[in-house]
Write an enzyme that holds these catalytic residues in place. Structure first.
Site, PDB file in Angstrom:
ATOM      1  N   SER A 120       0.859  -1.173   0.000  1.00 33.61           N
ATOM      2  CA  SER A 120       0.000   0.000   0.000  1.00 33.61           C
ATOM      3  C   SER A 120       0.899   1.228   0.000  1.00 33.61           C
ATOM      4  O   SER A 120       1.699   1.414   0.927  1.00 33.61           O
ATOM      5  CB  SER A 120      -0.881  -0.041   1.252  1.00 33.61           C
ATOM      6  OG  SER A 120      -1.613   1.149   1.382  1.00 33.61           O
ATOM      7  N   LYS A 146      -1.112  -0.898  -4.389  1.00 37.06           N
ATOM      8  CA  LYS A 146      -2.327  -0.160  -4.016  1.00 37.06           C
ATOM      9  C   LYS A 146      -1.924   1.285  -3.768  1.00 37.06           C
ATOM     10  O   LYS A 146      -0.986   1.544  -3.012  1.00 37.06           O
ATOM     11  CB  LYS A 146      -2.922  -0.799  -2.757  1.00 37.06           C
ATOM     12  CG  LYS A 146      -3.936   0.037  -2.013  1.00 37.06           C
ATOM     13  CD  LYS A 146      -4.579  -0.790  -0.909  1.00 37.06           C
ATOM     14  CE  LYS A 146      -4.670  -0.023   0.397  1.00 37.06           C
ATOM     15  NZ  LYS A 146      -5.202  -0.856   1.495  1.00 37.06           N
ATOM     16  N   LYS A 148      -2.955   4.973  -2.342  1.00 35.25           N
ATOM     17  CA  LYS A 148      -3.888   5.789  -1.576  1.00 35.25           C
ATOM     18  C   LYS A 148      -4.256   6.976  -2.458  1.00 35.25           C
ATOM     19  O   LYS A 148      -3.368   7.569  -3.091  1.00 35.25           O
ATOM     20  CB  LYS A 148      -3.208   6.275  -0.294  1.00 35.25           C
ATOM     21  CG  LYS A 148      -2.938   5.165   0.705  1.00 35.25           C
ATOM     22  CD  LYS A 148      -4.231   4.683   1.319  1.00 35.25           C
ATOM     23  CE  LYS A 148      -3.969   3.707   2.447  1.00 35.25           C
ATOM     24  NZ  LYS A 148      -5.223   3.244   3.061  1.00 35.25           N
ATOM     25  N   ASP A 173      -7.177   3.009  -2.860  1.00 34.58           N
ATOM     26  CA  ASP A 173      -7.872   3.031  -1.568  1.00 34.58           C
ATOM     27  C   ASP A 173      -8.146   4.482  -1.199  1.00 34.58           C
ATOM     28  O   ASP A 173      -7.212   5.281  -1.068  1.00 34.58           O
ATOM     29  CB  ASP A 173      -7.000   2.362  -0.494  1.00 34.58           C
ATOM     30  CG  ASP A 173      -7.695   2.250   0.852  1.00 34.58           C
ATOM     31  OD1 ASP A 173      -8.859   2.691   0.979  1.00 34.58           O
ATOM     32  OD2 ASP A 173      -7.072   1.705   1.792  1.00 34.58           O
ATOM     33  N   GLU A 198     -11.077   0.676  -3.135  1.00 35.43           N
ATOM     34  CA  GLU A 198     -11.334   0.331  -1.736  1.00 35.43           C
ATOM     35  C   GLU A 198     -11.950   1.520  -0.998  1.00 35.43           C
ATOM     36  O   GLU A 198     -11.433   2.634  -1.072  1.00 35.43           O
ATOM     37  CB  GLU A 198      -9.991  -0.073  -1.100  1.00 35.43           C
ATOM     38  CG  GLU A 198     -10.058  -0.546   0.332  1.00 35.43           C
ATOM     39  CD  GLU A 198      -8.666  -0.992   0.826  1.00 35.43           C
ATOM     40  OE1 GLU A 198      -7.792  -1.311  -0.009  1.00 35.43           O
ATOM     41  OE2 GLU A 198      -8.475  -1.014   2.053  1.00 35.43           O
ATOM     42  N   ASP A 223     -13.548  -1.825   3.293  1.00 35.38           N
ATOM     43  CA  ASP A 223     -12.593  -1.988   4.392  1.00 35.38           C
ATOM     44  C   ASP A 223     -13.290  -1.484   5.665  1.00 35.38           C
ATOM     45  O   ASP A 223     -13.932  -2.268   6.389  1.00 35.38           O
ATOM     46  CB  ASP A 223     -11.318  -1.202   4.048  1.00 35.38           C
ATOM     47  CG  ASP A 223     -10.295  -1.113   5.176  1.00 35.38           C
ATOM     48  OD1 ASP A 223     -10.568  -1.595   6.281  1.00 35.38           O
ATOM     49  OD2 ASP A 223      -9.207  -0.526   4.967  1.00 35.38           O
ATOM     50  N   LYS A 247      -9.444  -7.301   7.847  1.00 38.70           N
ATOM     51  CA  LYS A 247      -8.433  -6.935   8.842  1.00 38.70           C
ATOM     52  C   LYS A 247      -8.922  -7.524  10.146  1.00 38.70           C
ATOM     53  O   LYS A 247      -9.992  -7.133  10.639  1.00 38.70           O
ATOM     54  CB  LYS A 247      -8.327  -5.413   8.982  1.00 38.70           C
ATOM     55  CG  LYS A 247      -7.709  -4.721   7.781  1.00 38.70           C
ATOM     56  CD  LYS A 247      -7.647  -3.218   7.997  1.00 38.70           C
ATOM     57  CE  LYS A 247      -7.079  -2.541   6.763  1.00 38.70           C
ATOM     58  NZ  LYS A 247      -7.241  -1.075   6.823  1.00 38.70           N
ATOM     59  N   GLY A 275      -4.020  -4.485   6.075  1.00 32.81           N
ATOM     60  CA  GLY A 275      -2.997  -4.261   7.097  1.00 32.81           C
ATOM     61  C   GLY A 275      -3.256  -2.949   7.806  1.00 32.81           C
ATOM     62  O   GLY A 275      -3.994  -2.089   7.317  1.00 32.81           O
TER      63      GLY A 275
HETATM   64  O1  OSB Z   1      -7.061   1.669   4.711  1.00 33.76           O
HETATM   65  O2  OSB Z   1      -5.986  -0.104   4.400  1.00 33.76           O
HETATM   66  C1  OSB Z   1      -6.084   0.993   4.947  1.00 33.76           C
HETATM   67  C2  OSB Z   1      -2.916   1.772   6.922  1.00 33.76           C
HETATM   68  C3  OSB Z   1      -3.453   2.335   8.067  1.00 33.76           C
HETATM   69  C4  OSB Z   1      -4.820   2.463   8.165  1.00 33.76           C
HETATM   70  C5  OSB Z   1      -5.637   2.064   7.130  1.00 33.76           C
HETATM   71  C6  OSB Z   1      -5.112   1.490   5.973  1.00 33.76           C
HETATM   72  C7  OSB Z   1      -3.726   1.371   5.866  1.00 33.76           C
HETATM   73  C8  OSB Z   1      -3.061   0.854   4.682  1.00 33.76           C
HETATM   74  C9  OSB Z   1      -1.683   0.259   4.835  1.00 33.76           C
HETATM   75  O3  OSB Z   1      -3.522   0.891   3.555  1.00 33.76           O
HETATM   76  C10 OSB Z   1      -1.770  -1.195   5.065  1.00 33.76           C
HETATM   77  C11 OSB Z   1      -0.470  -1.763   5.526  1.00 33.76           C
HETATM   78  O4  OSB Z   1       0.482  -1.743   4.764  1.00 33.76           O
HETATM   79  O5  OSB Z   1      -0.406  -2.261   6.672  1.00 33.76           O
HETATM   80 MG    MG Z   2      -8.225   0.542   3.371  1.00 32.85          MG
END
Ligand code: OSB
Ligand code: MG
Length: 356
Positions: A120, A146, A148, A173, A198, A223, A247, A275
């Site tokens: 991510s 992925k 953001k 995401d 996402e 999510d 998660k 994650g």
């Molecule tokens: O939305 O998936 C998410 C990290 C912190 C809070 C929310 C998210 C995320 C990530 C990173 O996308 C996921 C990771 O690499 O652990």
């Molecule tokens: Mg997410």
């Protein structure tokens, strides 16, 4: 840790709660996925600390001879707080499995020894820096990227990454940064052959996600909106998503996460392992879960070095084929180094069973 920016906040330091449960036969670890502030969900570290100390731990002690699989009902008198509940449930389950000499992966029904990993990528300061980061992760072997996204830079950045990498598995995401009125942005994103988008809309709005899904070709993945197996069933039946991000911390622990997996499987929907920038204890827990059969897409189960220069546990190292091994030792299969744990600890509280 390496700074990580989402549409809701930037994190540059990992501060989290670790629960160590001692049963007399063994000990177990649970890493809480909450952060310092309540942005991703209503839970945050100091709140989790209070909920565990004042409600969950006393209830667990009062229930006497309980197993991890009893805790969901023992904890049901506390509404919500899945991250706090997950911390204790995962820790007790780890202790049980260590005592039994059995791995978490085996207990959950794992079908593979290695899992495919994605990464991510946080919101970058510029398109150039984003392209450079993506290139670096692809060179390391990550099997899915992925991005953001947030309003303003979304289409331009996704276009740039897609043009530079025509054949990769690519997803985005939004962390709930959009509204249904932004449907034109999502139609524009439809052009880039994304694996999924996402959590585009508000975390409590399944209905609007269902309306959006009807308007776009790209699969919606939820999510934040999915906090239980019941939520997963509702979202899928409503047509609010075609993919589910699992998660374990968000849904109250690995046992409920397995039920989310099962419901999605029954309804023909693939899941993947999300994650929360976990350290090794949480990361090892996620890897066991990601080895279940309906985890059909690469997870945000990235290697330790994607986040941290040093972890409390031994680093999880990405193989050049973009996979990580599923821990096979008893319980979660990892243990914090006592010296590193001690030097990283800011606050400790021991909670004792009455009369102990
Ligand atoms: O939305 O998936 C998410 C990290 C912190 C809070 C929310 C998210 C995320 C990530 C990173 O996308 C996921 C990771 O690499 O652990
Ligand atoms: Mg997410």
């Amino acid at each position: 840790m390496r700074p990580f920016r989402t549409s809701f906040a930037e994190t540059s330091e990992k501060v989290c709660i670790l629960a160590r449960v001692e049963t007399g036969e063994a000990h177990g670890w649970g890493e809480c996925v909450a952060d310092v502030e309540p942005h991703y969900s209503e839970e945050w570290n100091d709140g989790v600390w209070a909920v565990i100390r004042d409600f969950l731990a006393p209830a667990m002690f009062a229930a006497g001879d309980v197993e991890a699989s009893d805790l969901a009902s023992v904890f049901a008198f506390v509404r919500g707080h899945p991250m706090a509940k997950a911390t204790l449930e995962n820790a007790l389950l780890d202790a049980e499995l260590r005592a039994a000499g059995r791995s978490l992966a085996e207990r959950l029904g794992a079908v593979r020894e290695r899992v495919e990993c994605g990464v991510s990528v946080g919101i970058a300061p510029s398109t150039e820096s984003l392209l450079e980061q993506v290139g670096g992760y692809l060179a390391e072997g990550y099997r899915r990227i992925k991005l953001k996204i947030e309003p303003g830079t979304d289409v331009e950045r996704v276009r740039a990454v897609r043009e530079a990498n025509p054949d990769i598995l690519l997803s985005v995401d939004a962390n709930a940064a959009y509204r249904l009125a932004d449907v034109e942005t999502f139609r524009a994103l439809d052009a880039f052959d994304l694996l999924m988008i996402e959590q585009p809309l508000h975390h409590e709005d399944l209905w609007e996600h269902a309306l959006l899904q009807k308007e776009i070709r790209t699969d919606v993945c939820l999510d934040e909106s999915i906090r239980s197996a019941a939520d997963a069933r509702a979202a899928i039946e409503l047509g609010a998503c075609r993919i589910v991000n699992v998660k374990q911390g968000r849904v109250g622990g690995v046992l409920e996460a397995k039920r989310v997996h099962d419901v999605a499987d029954e309804l023909g929907v693939p899941v993947w392992c999300g994650g929360m920038l976990e350290m090794g204890i949480g990361r090892a827990t996620n890897l066991a879960l990601a080895a279940l059969p309906n985890f059909r897409l690469p997870g945000d189960t990235s290697a330790t070095n994607r986040y941290f220069a040093e972890d409390l546990t031994e680093p999880l190292v990405l193989a050049s084929d973009g996979t990580l091994p599923v821990p096979s030792e008893p319980g979660i299969g990892v243990e914090p180094d006592p010296r590193r744990l001690e030097s990283a600890t800011r606050r400790v509280e021991r909670l004792l069973e009455d009369g102990a």
